[in-house]
Scaffold this motif. Sequence first.
Motif, PDB file in Angstrom:
ATOM      1  N   GLN A  59       0.843  -1.200   0.000  1.00 65.75           N
ATOM      2  CA  GLN A  59       0.000   0.000   0.000  1.00 65.75           C
ATOM      3  C   GLN A  59       0.876   1.247   0.000  1.00 65.75           C
ATOM      4  O   GLN A  59       1.816   1.357   0.801  1.00 65.75           O
ATOM      5  N   SER A  90      -4.872   8.588  -5.362  1.00 68.01           N
ATOM      6  CA  SER A  90      -4.595   7.786  -6.556  1.00 68.01           C
ATOM      7  C   SER A  90      -4.723   6.314  -6.177  1.00 68.01           C
ATOM      8  O   SER A  90      -5.340   5.977  -5.167  1.00 68.01           O
ATOM      9  N   GLU A  91      -4.111   5.458  -6.984  1.00 66.13           N
ATOM     10  CA  GLU A  91      -4.066   4.038  -6.625  1.00 66.13           C
ATOM     11  C   GLU A  91      -3.264   3.902  -5.329  1.00 66.13           C
ATOM     12  O   GLU A  91      -2.250   4.548  -5.165  1.00 66.13           O
ATOM     13  N   GLN A  92      -3.699   3.049  -4.435  1.00 65.24           N
ATOM     14  CA  GLN A  92      -2.985   2.863  -3.172  1.00 65.24           C
ATOM     15  C   GLN A  92      -2.604   1.422  -2.898  1.00 65.24           C
ATOM     16  O   GLN A  92      -1.582   1.174  -2.282  1.00 65.24           O
ATOM     17  N   ASN A  93      -3.427   0.490  -3.306  1.00 71.08           N
ATOM     18  CA  ASN A  93      -3.211  -0.910  -2.954  1.00 71.08           C
ATOM     19  C   ASN A  93      -2.821  -1.722  -4.184  1.00 71.08           C
ATOM     20  O   ASN A  93      -3.471  -1.638  -5.224  1.00 71.08           O
ATOM     21  N   TYR A  94      -1.763  -2.507  -4.027  1.00 69.47           N
ATOM     22  CA  TYR A  94      -1.205  -3.275  -5.137  1.00 69.47           C
ATOM     23  C   TYR A  94      -0.931  -4.698  -4.684  1.00 69.47           C
ATOM     24  O   TYR A  94      -0.474  -4.919  -3.564  1.00 69.47           O
TER      25      TYR A  94
END
Length: 142
Positions: A59, A90-94
């Motif tokens: 994250q 924006s995007e946080q979790n990958y």
Amino acid sequence: MVRILDKAAVQPRRKFNLATSFIIRRSPARSRLATIRIRIPAVNAQPNRVELVATIGVQGVTAIAQILFRIFRDGIEIFNTQQGIESAASEQNYAITFQAIDSNVKSGNHVYTVTAENLTANARADVVGPISFSGLAVQTRT
């Protein structure tokens, strides 16, 4: 023709969980994520390859962190890859998955370790899970 020599897998974290997250250390320090052991027999094991697969849940917390993932065999780096991790707004979790192949490994017991380190000052990324790491050693025919 392929013959399985050994396999190993670990899953230190099974799911995404903010309550058990931890900060990815700033380079040159590293966060150790998972370790497996693979045994290559002394007889009839060449040529061979060890196929390694890791999945790490990350994250972004602040800024855009550049995370360097490394795989080591017996303490020597054999693979690395880098991933940018965005944070708030924006995007946080990958869920980052990568694969490496270690060819013609000598006989014996080998320890493979996957690590992560943050290359970016003033940026933070955390490991939030899941974490899995597996290896499959196979003899190959040429």
